[in-house]
Design a protein around this motif. Structure first.
Motif, PDB file in Angstrom:
ATOM      1  N   PHE A 346       0.833  -1.206   0.000  1.00  0.00           N
ATOM      2  CA  PHE A 346       0.000   0.000   0.000  1.00  0.00           C
ATOM      3  C   PHE A 346       0.869   1.257   0.000  1.00  0.00           C
ATOM      4  O   PHE A 346       0.631   2.198  -0.753  1.00  0.00           O
ATOM      5  CB  PHE A 346      -0.934   0.005   1.213  1.00  0.00           C
ATOM      6  CG  PHE A 346      -1.673   1.299   1.400  1.00  0.00           C
ATOM      7  CD1 PHE A 346      -2.701   1.666   0.539  1.00  0.00           C
ATOM      8  CD2 PHE A 346      -1.329   2.175   2.426  1.00  0.00           C
ATOM      9  CE1 PHE A 346      -3.372   2.866   0.704  1.00  0.00           C
ATOM     10  CE2 PHE A 346      -1.992   3.381   2.590  1.00  0.00           C
ATOM     11  CZ  PHE A 346      -3.015   3.730   1.726  1.00  0.00           C
ATOM     12  N   GLN A 349       2.528   1.716  -3.404  1.00  0.00           N
ATOM     13  CA  GLN A 349       1.523   2.066  -4.421  1.00  0.00           C
ATOM     14  C   GLN A 349       0.989   3.473  -4.198  1.00  0.00           C
ATOM     15  O   GLN A 349       0.664   4.178  -5.151  1.00  0.00           O
ATOM     16  CB  GLN A 349       0.367   1.070  -4.397  1.00  0.00           C
ATOM     17  CG  GLN A 349       0.709  -0.267  -5.033  1.00  0.00           C
ATOM     18  CD  GLN A 349      -0.543  -1.112  -5.187  1.00  0.00           C
ATOM     19  OE1 GLN A 349      -0.841  -1.964  -4.365  1.00  0.00           O
ATOM     20  NE2 GLN A 349      -1.296  -0.876  -6.256  1.00  0.00           N
ATOM     21  N   ALA A 350       0.895   3.873  -2.931  1.00  0.00           N
ATOM     22  CA  ALA A 350       0.399   5.212  -2.625  1.00  0.00           C
ATOM     23  C   ALA A 350       1.369   6.284  -3.127  1.00  0.00           C
ATOM     24  O   ALA A 350       1.038   7.471  -3.109  1.00  0.00           O
ATOM     25  CB  ALA A 350       0.169   5.369  -1.125  1.00  0.00           C
TER      26      ALA A 350
ATOM     27  N   TYR B  50      -7.322   7.621   4.583  1.00  0.00           N
ATOM     28  CA  TYR B  50      -6.961   6.322   4.009  1.00  0.00           C
ATOM     29  C   TYR B  50      -7.932   5.899   2.910  1.00  0.00           C
ATOM     30  O   TYR B  50      -7.541   5.272   1.923  1.00  0.00           O
ATOM     31  CB  TYR B  50      -6.929   5.260   5.114  1.00  0.00           C
ATOM     32  CG  TYR B  50      -5.622   5.223   5.867  1.00  0.00           C
ATOM     33  CD1 TYR B  50      -4.416   5.117   5.169  1.00  0.00           C
ATOM     34  CD2 TYR B  50      -5.574   5.266   7.254  1.00  0.00           C
ATOM     35  CE1 TYR B  50      -3.212   5.073   5.841  1.00  0.00           C
ATOM     36  CE2 TYR B  50      -4.375   5.221   7.941  1.00  0.00           C
ATOM     37  CZ  TYR B  50      -3.189   5.122   7.237  1.00  0.00           C
ATOM     38  OH  TYR B  50      -1.997   5.076   7.896  1.00  0.00           O
ATOM     39  N   ALA B  53      -7.113   7.483  -0.292  1.00  0.00           N
ATOM     40  CA  ALA B  53      -5.899   6.911  -0.886  1.00  0.00           C
ATOM     41  C   ALA B  53      -6.108   5.471  -1.354  1.00  0.00           C
ATOM     42  O   ALA B  53      -5.306   4.949  -2.125  1.00  0.00           O
ATOM     43  CB  ALA B  53      -4.750   6.964   0.124  1.00  0.00           C
ATOM     44  N   GLY B  54      -7.169   4.811  -0.840  1.00  0.00           N
ATOM     45  CA  GLY B  54      -7.457   3.448  -1.303  1.00  0.00           C
ATOM     46  C   GLY B  54      -6.904   2.338  -0.425  1.00  0.00           C
ATOM     47  O   GLY B  54      -6.623   1.237  -0.910  1.00  0.00           O
ATOM     48  N   HIS B  55      -6.773   2.588   0.869  1.00  0.00           N
ATOM     49  CA  HIS B  55      -6.243   1.559   1.767  1.00  0.00           C
ATOM     50  C   HIS B  55      -7.130   0.315   1.766  1.00  0.00           C
ATOM     51  O   HIS B  55      -8.358   0.425   1.865  1.00  0.00           O
ATOM     52  CB  HIS B  55      -6.151   2.129   3.187  1.00  0.00           C
ATOM     53  CG  HIS B  55      -5.315   1.305   4.106  1.00  0.00           C
ATOM     54  ND1 HIS B  55      -5.721   0.086   4.574  1.00  0.00           N
ATOM     55  CD2 HIS B  55      -4.077   1.527   4.634  1.00  0.00           C
ATOM     56  CE1 HIS B  55      -4.773  -0.403   5.372  1.00  0.00           C
ATOM     57  NE2 HIS B  55      -3.773   0.443   5.408  1.00  0.00           N
ATOM     58  N   VAL B  77      -4.718   1.965  -6.055  1.00  0.00           N
ATOM     59  CA  VAL B  77      -3.988   2.869  -5.165  1.00  0.00           C
ATOM     60  C   VAL B  77      -2.947   3.668  -5.943  1.00  0.00           C
ATOM     61  O   VAL B  77      -2.819   4.884  -5.782  1.00  0.00           O
ATOM     62  CB  VAL B  77      -3.316   2.068  -4.031  1.00  0.00           C
ATOM     63  CG1 VAL B  77      -2.423   2.967  -3.182  1.00  0.00           C
ATOM     64  CG2 VAL B  77      -4.373   1.385  -3.167  1.00  0.00           C
TER      65      VAL B  77
END
Lengths: 395, 253
Positions: A346, A349-350, B50, B53-55, B77
């Motif tokens: 994550f 990718q973030a 989050y 952002a796509g957590h 993400v």
């Protein structure tokens, strides 16, 4: 099958005086008081799979190696060696063969008794090499024995890279001699085709103040089982045993190491990292370290880490430490098996990094501290690329 | 000019019976604006960050998030980051064995669509690190591994500087920072803010608002915005805490 069956039978760190067999927190350590060794293959019963040393190995796949056979193929070696190094194939009766190895299982004893030839690499005393010796073994399908001797004379400095390619079913013995004050690095790259089977006993003796680095890189093969063992002939020796393995679907990669501290003031540093991806991917790591009463001032640490990338894979990890003197400098071991960390993914990718590239970065990072210890830059980069390409395989 | 539009956003913790945390959030953040979201512990403000952002821990059950009209919730993400969203995290993740310099270059290459030219890139990174009072040796360390709290936050703002987002979300960026680090980090944020981006500042405490002045302040409580105003609202929270929302927590620290 579950993703990560971990079997850390001992997980704590031992630092104080513990009597033989006293470590392991009340559980059986799996290490007999003294290893049985013999050159007579028939001194070893044919394994059934219930024995401690065979219980993780799929015996069906290695059955041809459990009985005497006539070789039907061979591993042909090509060598790039700097001037001054001798590298040659010799009959197994050569006096340079058999000075280190004490066969500890039936396959190794059979291989020693029956191999017709041995390949011998000698770095003469006092010689310091700038370039590595590269031995590339190529096998064609069949069943065979192999024997490799690497001798680093007193005070010499060298790196020897041994790469296995092609495919065969092989029982091999490797003998490594490190002379007094010598520094030898051996990198074995098991880059077999997908159906190869290799059982190799890698036995090393280290002279006074000698230093040996062994890095095993397990990429290919259907089943590769390595048994590195190390003895010290005098005080002041240092061994670093390292390994990286990438087990894909259906692949069995096993390491059973034994460091026998019998001389004072020696150090062993053991670090193995395995990544597993795909159905039936399997790694086994057994780390046995013994500190005998004479080995005062010993310093030893071993670490195994396993990264489980997908469901259907299994990693076994069993560190064993037997300490028979209270006068040691340090002794410890650690083992950890974990899944791929989604939070790392994550985070990367973030920052815009696509998932496949993020996974590559994480896996590359996982192996980095082992691979970076290899002294040959080209090889480091090639190995990292090879590991990355394994990630592309279907799980 | 960019706009992030959050409409009626409902979010649950992922899983079969995950609790609903966001219960209808509406908010629009445009270029040049700084919005502060303030709220007590557990109000859902970090979940908002989050979720944008796509957590993977959170599932959106209702509502929409649009960046310049594009459906953010339909993006992966990494696509969200490449579209121009940036989340400075409260708890940045350690990535052992991956150096900061490799990470930054990989991220910049992904976001910019091409690898930055090496010579200008090195200068760009060195300048950004210098401005954040970061030692150059930092670039050779593994991402966030063994970083102090202050180093992690500087590293987040370093990334924000280099990735030049359209909209930046800063989640509790001041937490755990001493006065010097807070000044350095805030100045770093302000330099990026002054390029005209939109900023969403999520904070429990008013402290950071003395360094990063918001245009709008929103009070977040029980999964939604319950009150909006200007900077004066933050001053009121500083004095009163969250007591009038039924929570015995101060907003000043």
């Amino acid at each position: 099958m579950t993703a990560a069956d971990v079997e850390p039978r001992t997980t704590a760190t031992a630092g104080g005086p513990v009597l033989a067999g006293g470590h392991s927190h009340g559980l059986r350590t799996g290490t007999p008081p003294e290893r049985f060794t013999s050159r007579d293959p028939d001194a070893f019963a044919v394994p059934t799979g219930r024995e401690e040393e065979w219980r993780f190995t799929p015996l069906r796949a290695i059955r041809p190696l459990l009985h005497p056979f006539e070789p039907t193929t061979e591993i042909s070696a090509t060598v790039e060696a700097p001037i001054g190094v001798t590298a040659e194939s010799v009959p197994s009766a050569d006096p340079r063969v058999g000075r280190v190895l004490q066969p500890a299982d039936r396959v190794s004893a059979l291989a020693l008794a029956r191999t017709p030839n041995a390949f011998v690499v000698v770095i003469p005393a006092g010689v310091a090499l700038d370039e590595p010796v590269v031995v590339t073994g190529k096998a064609t399908p069949g069943t065979t024995y192999a024997h490799l001797v690497i001798e680093a004379g007193a005070g010499s400095r060298a790196t020897v890279v041994v790469e296995y390619t092609g495919s065969a079913t092989v029982a091999e013995n490797v003998e490594i001699l490190v002379g007094d004050g010598a520094a030898l690095e051996v990198v074995t790259v098991h880059n077999w085709d997908g159906d190869a089977i290799q059982l190799a006993a890698q036995s090393a003796r280290i002279g006074r103040d000698g230093r040996l680095d062994v890095t095993s890189v397990n990429l290919g093969g259907k089943l590769v089982r390595l048994n590195p063992s190390v003895r010290f002939d005098g005080p002041g020796g240092l061994v670093r045993l390292h390994g990286v393995s990438f087990a894909g679907a259906g692949q069995h990669l096993e390491t059973r190491l034994y460091v026998d501290h019998g001389a004072p003031e020696c150090t062993s540093d053991v670090l193995y990292k395995n990544a597993l991806q795909g159905e039936g991917a399997r790694t086994v790591w057994i780390g046995d370290v013994r500190i005998r009463p004479a080995a005062i001032g010993t310093n030893t640490f071993e670490l195994n880490r396993n990264l489980v990338l997908t469901d259907g894979a299994r990693a076994d990890s069993v560190p064993n430490l037997e300490i028979e003197t209270g006068e040691i400098a340090g002794a410890g071991h650690a083992s950890a098996t974990g899944r791929f960390d989604d939070l790392q993914l994550f985070y990367l990718q973030a920052r815009g990094i696509p998932e496949t590239e993020a996974r590559r970065l994480v896996v590359r990072g996982f192996f980095a501290d082992v691979v970076e210890r290899i002294a040959v830059p080209d090889l480091r980069e090639r190995l990292m690329r090879a590991i990355e390409s394994r990630l592309e395989e279907p799980a | 000019m960019s706009t992030l539009e959050i409409r009626d956003l409902h979010v649950r913790v992922a899983g079969d019976d995950g609790a609903e945390i966001l219960k209808g959030v509406d908010l629009t953040v445009s270029s040049g604006q700084t919005h502060a979201i303030m709220g007590p512990n557990g109000s859902g403000k970090s979940t908002l960050a989050y979720s944008i952002a796509g957590h993977p821990k959170y599932t959106v059950t209702q509502g929409s998030v649009l960046l310049d009209g594009a459906d953010v919730l339909a993006m992966t993400v990494d696509e969200r980051a490449r579209a121009g969203l940036f989340l400075a995290m409260q708890y940045p993740v350690e990535v052992p064995g991956v150096s900061v310099s490799n990470f930054l270059r990989t991220a910049a290459t992904a976001v910019r669509g091409e690898a930055p030219k090496l010579r200008t890139w090195v200068r760009e990174v060195n300048d950004a690190m210098g401005a954040l009072e970061m030692d150059r040796s930092f670039a050779e360390r593994s991402v966030n591994e063994g970083f102090s709290g202050g180093e992690k936050k500087r590293h987040e703002i370093l990334q924000m500087t280099l990735l030049q987002p359209k909209i930046a979300i800063l989640d509790e960026t001041a937490s755990g920072l001493d006065v010097d680090a807070l000044r350095v980090v805030s100045e770093g944020v302000n330099r990026v803010r002054n390029t005209g981006i939109g900023t969403l500042l999520i904070t429990h405490y008013t402290r950071i608002l003395r360094y990063i002045q918001p245009d709008f302040v929103h009070v977040f409580f029980d999964g939604r915005i319950v009150e909006s105003g200007g900077a004066e609202l933050a001053a009121r929270l500083e004095d009163e805490g969250y007591a009038r929302f039924g929570v015995n927590e101060t907003a000043s620290a």
